[in-house]
Design an enzyme around this catalytic site. Structure first.
Site: not given
Ligand code: 5RP
Length: 223
Positions: A25-28, A82, A94, A102, A120
């Site tokens: 989940t998330g923008s990556t 992450a 998270g 996840e 990150k």
């Molecule tokens: C969601 C997560 C995501 O993997 C984490 O927050 C990274 O998100 P993004 O890719 O948007 O920076 O742990 O629960």
């Protein structure tokens, strides 16, 4: 340069025909999903297990077939983002609130791949507040016990009310002064009644895809 796009797309190259794929989940991972959607259109046969309602929706829009745990034996590869990655490839996750599903998916995967932009990558975990998923019942007591482990706690809010996870739980975002032993803290937190799980993923990532100082993709393998 969009690092999230680069690392997210690179992660999709690890997915092969016939695989069951854990979808983070998330923008990556958004970019991983777009790439997988294209591969599926081109004939790749995979089945995905989504880690959130948001990912489930996107995967369905992109035509990625989905399965549930009762239909599979194991997950071949899981791909996720992450919030922090330490030099020994431990993670804080998270930030997007999906840590529980996840972690279930990451644990069930033969290979767990993390795609993380260079921001990150850290020497030591802990600048990003550690998300802890808790039962709403007794959240005040649960927070107190987390504080006794050395963390300051903040109940995550959305639109002025407590944020609810896809599982109907709260998230308490915690700052710890000392996170030199994440393997100990991960277990200690989970011993507190009311804690469902926490965003420390210790010894779980097999591969971390990131960008190096020369703006090239770096693939780190767990030692
Ligand atoms: C969601 C997560 C995501 O993997 C984490 O927050 C990274 O998100 P993004 O890719 O948007 O920076 O742990 O629960």
């Amino acid at each position: 340069m969009n690092e999230k796009k680069q690392v997210g797309e690179k992660a999709a190259d690890f997915v092969k025909d016939g695989m069951v794929v854990g979808l983070g989940t998330g923008s990556t991972v958004y970019y991983t999903l777009l790439k997988l959607g294209t591969f599926v259109q081109q004939g790749l046969s995979i089945r995905g297990i989504p880690s959130s309602i948001q990912t489930e929706k996107l995967a369905l829009e992109l035509g990625i077939p989905l399965v549930s745990f009762d239909e599979i034996e194991q997950i071949d590869v899981a791909i996720d983002g992450a919030d922090e990655v330490s030099s020994d490839l431990n993670l804080i996750k998270g930030g997007g609130g999906a840590l529980l599903r996840e972690k279930i998916i990451a644990k069930a995967a033969k290979t767990f791949i993390v795609a993380a932009d260079s921001k990150k990558m850290v020497n030591q975990l802990g600048s990003f507040p550690l998300p802890v998923e808790v039962l709403p019942f007794g959240v005040e007591m649960t927070s107190k016990y987390i504080q006794e482990l050395g963390g300051s706690t903040k109940l995550r809010q959305k639109d002025g009310i407590p944020y609810l996870t896809d599982n109907g739980h709260y998230i308490v975002d915690c700052s710890f002064q000392d996170l030199t032993h994440p393997e100990v803290l991960e277990k200690d937190l989970n011993l507190i009644p009311g804690v469902i799980d926490n965003g420390l993923f210790v010894g779980m990532a097999d591969i971390v895809i990131t960008m190096n100082a020369n703006q090239q993709i770096d693939i780190n393998l767990r030692k």
